[in-house]
Design an enzyme around this catalytic site. Sequence first.
Site, PDB file in Angstrom:
ATOM      1  N   THR A   1       0.995  -1.313  -0.089  1.00 49.95           N
ATOM      2  CA  THR A   1      -0.252   0.121   0.419  1.00 49.95           C
ATOM      3  C   THR A   1       0.931   1.755   0.045  1.00 49.95           C
ATOM      4  OG1 THR A   1      -0.117  -0.021   2.254  1.00 49.95           O
ATOM      5  CG2 THR A   1      -2.236  -1.360   1.185  1.00 49.95           C
TER       6      THR A   1
ATOM      7  N   HIS B   1       7.097  -0.128   6.919  1.00 54.17           N
ATOM      8  CA  HIS B   1       7.209   0.522   7.549  1.00 54.17           C
ATOM      9  C   HIS B   1       7.245   0.298   9.184  1.00 54.17           C
ATOM     10  CE1 HIS B   1       3.071   0.414   8.509  1.00 54.17           C
ATOM     11  NE2 HIS B   1       2.469  -0.202   7.159  1.00 54.17           N
TER      12      HIS B   1
ATOM     13  N   HIS C   1       5.641  -3.472   9.882  1.00 51.27           N
ATOM     14  CA  HIS C   1       5.767  -4.247   9.154  1.00 51.27           C
ATOM     15  C   HIS C   1       7.220  -5.424  10.111  1.00 51.27           C
ATOM     16  CE1 HIS C   1       3.822  -2.126   5.728  1.00 51.27           C
ATOM     17  NE2 HIS C   1       3.416  -2.744   5.384  1.00 51.27           N
TER      18      HIS C   1
ATOM     19  N   LYS D   1      -9.440  -0.314   9.638  1.00 48.21           N
ATOM     20  CA  LYS D   1      -9.284   0.343   8.899  1.00 48.21           C
ATOM     21  C   LYS D   1     -10.796   0.983   9.355  1.00 48.21           C
ATOM     22  CE  LYS D   1      -5.520   1.020   7.388  1.00 48.21           C
ATOM     23  NZ  LYS D   1      -4.388   2.025   7.848  1.00 48.21           N
TER      24      LYS D   1
ATOM     25  N   ARG E   1     -10.019   2.188   2.232  1.00 54.36           N
ATOM     26  CA  ARG E   1      -8.908   1.412   1.391  1.00 54.36           C
ATOM     27  C   ARG E   1      -8.349   2.721   0.139  1.00 54.36           C
ATOM     28  NH1 ARG E   1      -4.151   0.082   4.461  1.00 54.36           N
ATOM     29  NH2 ARG E   1      -4.362  -1.923   5.600  1.00 54.36           N
TER      30      ARG E   1
ATOM     31  N   GLN F   1      -7.981 -13.823   0.385  1.00 54.20           N
ATOM     32  CA  GLN F   1      -6.383 -14.291   1.092  1.00 54.20           C
ATOM     33  C   GLN F   1      -6.542 -15.609   2.057  1.00 54.20           C
ATOM     34  OE1 GLN F   1      -5.369 -11.816   4.753  1.00 54.20           O
ATOM     35  NE2 GLN F   1      -4.086 -12.917   5.945  1.00 54.20           N
TER      36      GLN F   1
ATOM     37  N   ASP G   1      -4.107  -8.556  14.317  1.00 56.52           N
ATOM     38  CA  ASP G   1      -5.570  -8.216  13.330  1.00 56.52           C
ATOM     39  C   ASP G   1      -5.760  -8.850  12.415  1.00 56.52           C
ATOM     40  OD1 ASP G   1      -3.297  -7.020  12.045  1.00 56.52           O
ATOM     41  OD2 ASP G   1      -3.667  -4.926  11.880  1.00 56.52           O
TER      42      ASP G   1
ATOM     43  N   LYS H   1      -0.467   2.664  19.300  1.00 55.10           N
ATOM     44  CA  LYS H   1       0.467   1.658  18.268  1.00 55.10           C
ATOM     45  C   LYS H   1       1.800   2.667  18.134  1.00 55.10           C
ATOM     46  CE  LYS H   1      -2.570  -0.328  14.317  1.00 55.10           C
ATOM     47  NZ  LYS H   1      -1.821  -1.316  13.072  1.00 55.10           N
TER      48      LYS H   1
ATOM     49  N   LYS I   1       4.467   6.322  15.062  1.00 46.10           N
ATOM     50  CA  LYS I   1       4.443   7.152  14.679  1.00 46.10           C
ATOM     51  C   LYS I   1       4.490   8.197  15.446  1.00 46.10           C
ATOM     52  CE  LYS I   1      -0.017   5.941  11.998  1.00 46.10           C
ATOM     53  NZ  LYS I   1       0.391   6.473  10.389  1.00 46.10           N
ATOM     54  N   THR I   2       5.162   9.370  14.531  1.00 42.51           N
ATOM     55  CA  THR I   2       6.247  10.813  15.394  1.00 42.51           C
ATOM     56  C   THR I   2       5.207  11.712  14.591  1.00 42.51           C
ATOM     57  OG1 THR I   2       7.370  11.149  13.010  1.00 42.51           O
ATOM     58  CG2 THR I   2       8.242   9.116  15.012  1.00 42.51           C
TER      59      THR I   2
END
Length: 409
Positions: free
Chosen positions: A40, A45, A48, A82, A86, A171, A192, A227, A230-231
Amino acid sequence: MGVYDELQARGLIAQMTDEEKIKELLNNDKITFYIGFDPTADSLHVGHFVQIMVMAHMQRAGHVPIALFGGGTGMIGDPSGKSDMRQMLTKETIDHNIACFQKQMSRLIDFSEGKAIMANNGDWLLDLNYIEFLRDIGVHFSVNRMLAAECYKQRLEKGLSFFELNYMLMQSYDFLELNHRYNCVMELGGDDQWSNIIGGVRLLRQKEAKEVYGMTFTLLTTSEGKKMGKTEKGAVWLDPEKTSPFDFYQYWRNVDDADVIRCLKILTFLPMEEINELAKLEGGELNKAKEILAFEVTKLIHGEEEAVKAQEGARALFGAGANTDNMPSSTITAADFTDGTIGVLDMLTKVKLVPSRAEGRRLIEQGGLSVDDVKITSIGETLTLAGNFEKKYVIVKKGKKVYHKVTVE
């Protein structure tokens, strides 16, 4: 210690379809397993990272990982976690993103002959005959059971499209295909993904009477359940062009005290004995553990040379005597000064440390800016060539964690 025991000791395992059998397989056998990655974005990131570490632990124990890239599923998008659908991606974008993933993943996973497999579910999903797919696969899925799954249930309030409802079938079909092609007997994924993984295990049992297995691992969260990764700038990426090695290092150097030992267990290959010793540290001594975490994680993703540079730059900020050459930096020239002085706001916007003067004002008014450890208290404050820039540079601290070297050429 077998790899199952290793993963347990590191707190990585969340849920399993058959604990005893999975423990026996992982500790005493050699299996082929897979983890899926939907392309995506054009970089992996931090989210992963856990999945790749699990693959690496498994590979080191002799198991064969399949990294499955979602050339097909990426065209739909997983609704798990989500609140909205997406954004749809083009095939060209997906192919580009997959190439980026493969390059980054190769730092930790050995893809040489027989050691690991790269697969793309576009190879079998993009040319499916829809009627045949429904007759062959769709009959094994109960819509009632699917809607009870957490990944769909949370979307029902806002609306779940039929488009996305297909994701679990696709999947699950991936697992079937990988079993046929590579004798893959286990699917792994973040917690998840539990509902989707169960779908694949159930499909193989019902359609083929085969015993296969599923296991999820813990998501990378803080001790408060938020989570990580993130910044204020956004996600922490593994691509050095998106998140510099220095910023990557600083992210881990600045984790909360309550999270550092868990991160060492999950995101490094340090022996558990060493981590358990570091767990005895308290208070300010925990900074040693944080520095080890930051160095080890940066070394894994960007290599030892970049990790050393990032560490030296960070130590300079904390007064450990290292040079400042490896700190994020910008340059200004003498022409940017008027009569030997430059306004702090002018400097901030010039080097793009703030997006606008208004943002710079807000930062100063909230007490969030320092230059060479001196807090800036007035929006009209100036710096001088002869004084502040006597050593040709200043160190700007923005907020609690952003450091920047501004040099005069």
